[in-house]
Design a protein around this motif. Structure first.
Motif, mmCIF file in Angstrom:
data_model
loop_
_atom_site.group_PDB
_atom_site.id
_atom_site.type_symbol
_atom_site.label_atom_id
_atom_site.label_comp_id
_atom_site.label_asym_id
_atom_site.label_seq_id
_atom_site.Cartn_x
_atom_site.Cartn_y
_atom_site.Cartn_z
ATOM 1 N N LYS A 111 23.191 27.188 35.803
ATOM 2 C CA LYS A 111 22.839 27.544 34.369
ATOM 3 C C LYS A 111 21.788 26.704 33.670
ATOM 4 O O LYS A 111 22.183 25.553 33.934
ATOM 5 N N ALA A 122 15.642 33.661 38.977
ATOM 6 C CA ALA A 122 16.325 34.993 38.553
ATOM 7 C C ALA A 122 16.668 35.788 40.060
ATOM 8 O O ALA A 122 17.698 36.147 40.080
ATOM 9 N N ASP A 134 20.426 36.293 41.351
ATOM 10 C CA ASP A 134 20.818 37.705 41.727
ATOM 11 C C ASP A 134 21.706 37.939 43.113
ATOM 12 O O ASP A 134 22.467 38.517 43.233
ATOM 13 N N LEU A 193 24.982 36.685 40.366
ATOM 14 C CA LEU A 193 24.704 36.347 38.837
ATOM 15 C C LEU A 193 23.492 36.928 38.202
ATOM 16 O O LEU A 193 22.656 37.380 38.838
ATOM 17 N N ASP A 194 23.750 36.816 36.818
ATOM 18 C CA ASP A 194 22.655 37.413 36.038
ATOM 19 C C ASP A 194 21.340 36.472 36.072
ATOM 20 O O ASP A 194 21.771 35.366 36.460
ATOM 21 N N ALA A 195 20.682 36.787 35.208
ATOM 22 C CA ALA A 195 19.571 35.528 34.866
ATOM 23 C C ALA A 195 19.959 34.357 34.357
ATOM 24 O O ALA A 195 19.407 33.375 34.349
ATOM 25 N N ASN A 196 21.043 34.532 33.480
ATOM 26 C CA ASN A 196 21.573 33.295 32.942
ATOM 27 C C ASN A 196 22.631 32.471 33.481
ATOM 28 O O ASN A 196 23.030 31.614 32.923
ATOM 29 N N ASN A 198 25.442 34.049 34.712
ATOM 30 C CA ASN A 198 27.040 34.475 34.419
ATOM 31 C C ASN A 198 27.294 35.484 35.502
ATOM 32 O O ASN A 198 26.547 36.394 36.020
ATOM 33 N N PRO A 249 29.600 38.771 36.871
ATOM 34 C CA PRO A 249 29.962 40.173 36.246
ATOM 35 C C PRO A 249 31.518 40.167 35.571
ATOM 36 O O PRO A 249 32.201 39.052 36.102
#
Length: 278
Positions: free
Chosen positions: A130, A160, A164, A168-171, A173, A175
């Motif tokens: 992060k 990103a 992925d 993880l998402d772009a931030n 985090n 799912p």
């Protein structure tokens, strides 16, 4: 007299350099004592054998007594670490933290190793995935010059697209219903170079990384690596000037059965980490 006394002789007059005189017997054919003294020779041999046996029994008894004292834990030094280089120093971990990371390490080799182990744990955590927490870690653990130099390359590395691939998402985090795991577990440290102003310390560690969840396609796996830190003593603590990693050494995998995803998730949530002290 030390074992080295008399070592320069090296001739027929000394045994192994301990200064004891060796007497040469006259050359005779057959028994050096003569035929009439064989009985006495036999008795002397018997006495010698008995003496050796007695000494052997005494040595065994003494050794067993020593083992008993060490196993019972009642000896004065029974709780002290061994003197081997890989034995724990016995120094307590630091009890101060800065931004949640152990700090205030001793200005010596032990402190440098403790700092390196704890820094590896912090840099191997999920906080590196992060942006905000990654920048905070860089600014906290590295020298100002190193942190400024690394921030942009680190942001590019944790792109990103990379996140992925990790699920993880772009931030950064995970799912919903899944738990992302990134942990470093130090196995040992070694000092490769040390002075009052800088140190080079290698940390051998096992890493855990992956995603725990029913739909995860990236299960948690273990890796073995060595992380080497160049540390500088700055403002009362050790700071990272540069670092590098390489694979291994990795042991032969055992026959452990892989845990189910839910078991791993519970273990990650329930079992906390440590503050390390060399």
């Amino acid at each position: 007299m030390s074992l080295g006394d008399g070592a320069s002789g090296g001739g027929d007059g000394e045994y192994g350099g301990v200064g004891q005189t060796r007497t040469r017997l006259p050359d005779r054919g057959g028994d050096v004592y003569g035929g009439a003294r064989r009985g006495r020779s036999s008795s002397r041999s018997l006495i010698t054998v008995v003496g050796v046996v007695v000494l052997l029994i005494a040595a065994i008894a003494f050794a067993n007594r020593g083992d008993g004292n060490s196993s019972s834990g009642g000896g004065h030094n029974s709780d002290k670490p061994a003197s081997a280089p890989t034995a724990a120093s016995g120094t307590r971990p630091v009890d101060t933290k800065t931004q949640g990371i152990p700090s205030g390490f001793a200005h010596d080799e032990q402190g440098a190793q403790s700092a390196a182990a704890n820094y590896a744990v912090a840099l191997g955590s999920d906080g590196m995935f992060k942006k905000d927490s990654r920048h905070a870690l860089l600014n906290r653990l590295y020298t100002p010059d190193a942190a400024a130099r690394l921030q942009s390359p680190m942001d590019q590395a944790y792109s990103a697209g990379f996140l992925d691939k990790m699920g993880l998402d772009a931030n950064g985090n995970a799912p919903a219903g899944s738990t992302f795991v990134s942990r470093v577990v130090p196995v040992g440290t070694t000092v490769q170079r040390y002075s009052d102003s800088n140190a080079k310390v290698a940390v051998w560690y096992m890493g855990l990384i992956g995603m725990s969840g029913e739909k995860s396609t990236d299960p948690i796996t273990s890796t073995w690596k060595t992380w080497t830190f160049d540390l500088l003593w700055s403002n009362g603590d050790w700071k990272i000037a540069s670092d590098a990693q390489k694979g291994g050494p990795a042991p032969v995998p055992g026959d452990d059965q892989a845990a189910a995803s839910d078991e791993i998730r519970k273990a990650i949530e329930e079992y906390g980490g440590f503050t390390y002290a060399r």
